[in-house]
Scaffold this motif. Structure first.
Motif, PDB file in Angstrom:
ATOM      1  N   VAL A  33     -19.801  40.749 -38.393  1.00 55.04           N
ATOM      2  CA  VAL A  33     -20.163  39.387 -37.988  1.00 55.04           C
ATOM      3  C   VAL A  33     -20.678  38.599 -39.190  1.00 55.04           C
ATOM      4  O   VAL A  33     -21.090  39.167 -40.204  1.00 55.04           O
ATOM      5  N   HIS A  51     -13.402  27.833 -37.272  1.00 55.13           N
ATOM      6  CA  HIS A  51     -14.316  28.894 -36.830  1.00 55.13           C
ATOM      7  C   HIS A  51     -13.482  29.975 -36.151  1.00 55.13           C
ATOM      8  O   HIS A  51     -12.590  29.662 -35.363  1.00 55.13           O
ATOM      9  N   ASP A  53     -13.517  33.233 -33.339  1.00 56.74           N
ATOM     10  CA  ASP A  53     -14.264  33.418 -32.087  1.00 56.74           C
ATOM     11  C   ASP A  53     -15.738  33.575 -32.426  1.00 56.74           C
ATOM     12  O   ASP A  53     -16.090  34.312 -33.362  1.00 56.74           O
ATOM     13  N   SER A  54     -16.596  32.872 -31.689  1.00 57.24           N
ATOM     14  CA  SER A  54     -18.025  32.839 -32.005  1.00 57.24           C
ATOM     15  C   SER A  54     -18.868  32.723 -30.750  1.00 57.24           C
ATOM     16  O   SER A  54     -18.392  32.275 -29.705  1.00 57.24           O
ATOM     17  N   PHE A 104     -24.346  30.084 -35.138  1.00 58.39           N
ATOM     18  CA  PHE A 104     -23.047  30.602 -34.734  1.00 58.39           C
ATOM     19  C   PHE A 104     -22.970  32.052 -35.179  1.00 58.39           C
ATOM     20  O   PHE A 104     -23.168  32.349 -36.364  1.00 58.39           O
ATOM     21  N   GLU A 106     -20.299  34.456 -35.760  1.00 57.52           N
ATOM     22  CA  GLU A 106     -18.850  34.506 -35.896  1.00 57.52           C
ATOM     23  C   GLU A 106     -18.381  35.958 -35.939  1.00 57.52           C
ATOM     24  O   GLU A 106     -18.904  36.763 -36.711  1.00 57.52           O
TER      25      GLU A 106
END
Length: 123
Positions: A33, A51, A53-54, A104, A106
């Motif tokens: 991540v 971005h 998927d977060s 976020f 990520e």
């Protein structure tokens, strides 16, 4: 769009910490991540960026206009929430009268079951 060719012909995304370094910063990263902190003031606007998927965690409530391709959406996001944001390329504008503060998380792993249309996020 959103992909640039770099050494060895490998494509990379337009990273928000590069497109908007005054708004995004990396606060943690490992092999699975990356955690970004996002802060802005009313009227601040981001450049188009990508971005993966977060999970977005909001610390403040905010109003935002998100542009995703030819789509625009006005969002009101409450504070103290966690929400899924599917992989996407977008830009955003703080249309409210308060600062934005969010994180976020990520994901670096590819999506297991891509779902088609991305979910519009805050920035």
């Amino acid at each position: 769009m959103g992909l640039e060719s770099h050494e060895g012909g490998q494509a990379v995304m337009d990273d928000p910490t590069v497109t908007d370094p005054g708004l995004y910063r990396v606060v943690f990263e490992n092999d699975r991540v990356r955690v970004l902190e996002y802060r802005d003031e009313p009227g601040a606007q981001t450049h188009p960026h990508d971005h993966p998927d977060s999970v977005m965690i909001t610390l403040t409530s905010f109003h935002r206009r998100v542009s995703l391709g030819d789509q625009e959406r006005d969002l009101e996001i409450p504070a103290a929430r966690a929400r899924w944001v599917g992989a996407q390329r977008h830009s955003g504008l703080n249309t409210g009268d308060s600062p934005t503060h969010a994180f976020f998380v990520e994901l670096k792993e590819p999506a297991q079951n891509p779902s088609g249309a991305p979910v519009l996020g805050p920035s």
